[in-house]
Scaffold this active site. Structure first.
Site, PDB file in Angstrom:
ATOM      1  N   ASP A  61       6.211  -1.289  -2.451  1.00  0.00           N
ATOM      2  CA  ASP A  61       5.320  -0.147  -2.244  1.00  0.00           C
ATOM      3  C   ASP A  61       6.151   1.079  -2.588  1.00  0.00           C
ATOM      4  OD1 ASP A  61       3.242  -1.721  -1.365  1.00  0.00           O
ATOM      5  OD2 ASP A  61       3.786  -1.534   0.751  1.00  0.00           O
ATOM      6  N   ASP A 104      -7.577  -4.416   0.301  1.00  0.00           N
ATOM      7  CA  ASP A 104      -7.019  -4.062   1.604  1.00  0.00           C
ATOM      8  C   ASP A 104      -8.162  -4.101   2.608  1.00  0.00           C
ATOM      9  OD1 ASP A 104      -4.597  -3.551   0.322  1.00  0.00           O
ATOM     10  OD2 ASP A 104      -5.033  -1.422   0.076  1.00  0.00           O
TER      11      ASP A 104
END
Length: 255
Positions: A11, A130
Site C-alpha cells: 500500500d 473492499d
C-alpha cells in the site's frame, strides 16, 4: 492441481510503503523499490502495488515508481490505484505491470472493466473489492481505497463480485476491511462466499497474522492466493517460512 500463491502487498502513499489498521493510522514501512527487490529474491509468487491515495486525491498512479519496480522483479506484478479507464490500464501494462487492479472506477463505471477486458484480455484485469460487514451480516462495498474508511456504496460485495466476473474480470482481490491490519485472520465468511460464487481466482486480503491464517484462507475460505502486508513488511514472518508451513500442511505451493 494449481499451486496456491503467496503475495506481498504494497500500500503506497506519497512514495512510501505504508500500513495501518482497518485503513487508518498509516505508518511507514519502507521504500517500495527496495522492498520489491527483496521479495522477489525471497520467493514471492507475485507482487501487488496499490497507490491507495491516487483515487482519493484524483490523480494518476505513480508511473515512474511502477517502472522502477518492474525493472527489479521477475514475477507477476499487479498495479492498482487511480485507474480510471482503459487508457490508464494500457499505460500501466506498458510501464511493466502484468495485471491491473481496478476498484473505484469499476464501481462508478462498470464498463471500464468490460472494455479493459475486451481490449487487453481478462487475464490482466483484476477487480479489487473492499468490503465491510453491515449490522445485518452482509458485506457492503467501499470505494476510494478505503482510506479513512472510504466511501460505502449501496452494493452487496458478493453480488458485485459475480457481476465483475460477468463483465470480464479475470481475478478478484477481496479485502475484508474489518480485519485489515489487525493480524487476527482474514474475513473468512466473505472470502468463502465469493470464492464459491465465482469461477475466477480469488485473492484473500486483510488480516493475516501468520501462516495459520493463510492456511485457513485457502482451506476454509477456498482462496486461490493469500495476500499480506504487515507480517512481511515488519519482519514478523518470511515468505519462505510461510510457504514451507503451507507445504507441510498439504497445500500445493511453489517452494
Amino acid at each position: 492441481m494449481l499451486t496456491k500463491r503467496v503475495i506481498p502487498c504494497f500500500d503506497v502513499a506519497d512514495g512510501r510503503v505504508v500500513k495501518g489498521i482497518r485503513f487508518l493510522n498509516l505508518r511507514d514501512a519502507g521504500d517500495p523499490v527496495e522492498m520489491a527487490r527483496v521479495y522477489d529474491k525471497e520467493g514471492a509468487d507475485e507482487l501487488v502495488f496499490l497507490d491507495i491515495k491516487a483515487s482519493p486525491d484524483k490523480r494518476d498512479t505513480a508511473i515512474d515508481m511502477v517502472k522502477k519496480i518492474a525493472d527489479q522483479v521477475f514475477i507477476p506484478f499487479t498495479v492498482g490505484g487511480g485507474i480510471r479507464g482503459p487508457e490508464d490500464v494500457r499505460q500501466m501494462l506498458e510501464s511493466g505491470a502484468d495485471k491491473v487492479a481496478i476498484n473505484t472506477a469499476a464501481v462508478e463505471n462498470p464498463e471500464v472493466v468490460e472494455e479493459s477486458a475486451h481490449r487487453f484480455g481478462s487475464q490482466c484485469i483484476v477487480v479489487a473489492i473492499d468490503a465491510k460487514r453491515t449490522k445485518d451480516g452482509r458485506y457492503q462495498v467501499h470505494t476510494y481505497g478505503g482510506v479513512g474508511g472510504g466511501r460505502n456504496v449501496e452494493l452487496d460485495a458478493i453480488e458485485w463480485a459475480i457481476r465483475c466476473v460477468e463483465l470480464g474480470a479475470g481475478e478478484l482481490l477481496i479485502t475484508g476491511m474489518d480485519a485489515d491490519g489487525t493480524e487476527d485472520g482474514y474475513e473468512l465468511p466473505l472470502i468463502k462466499a465469493i470464492s464459491e460464487a465465482v469461477t475466477v481466482p480469488v485473492i484473500a486480503s486483510g488480516g493475516a497474522g501468520g501462516p495459520e491464517h493463510m492456511y485457513d484462507a485457502i482451506e476454509k475460505g477456498k482462496a486461490d492466493a493469500v495476500l499480506a502486508a504487515s507480517i512481511f513488511h515488519f519482519g514478523t514472518h518470511r515468505i519462505q517460512d510461510v510457504k514451507e508451513y503451507l507445504a507441510r500442511r498439504g497445500v500445493p505451493i511453489r517452494l
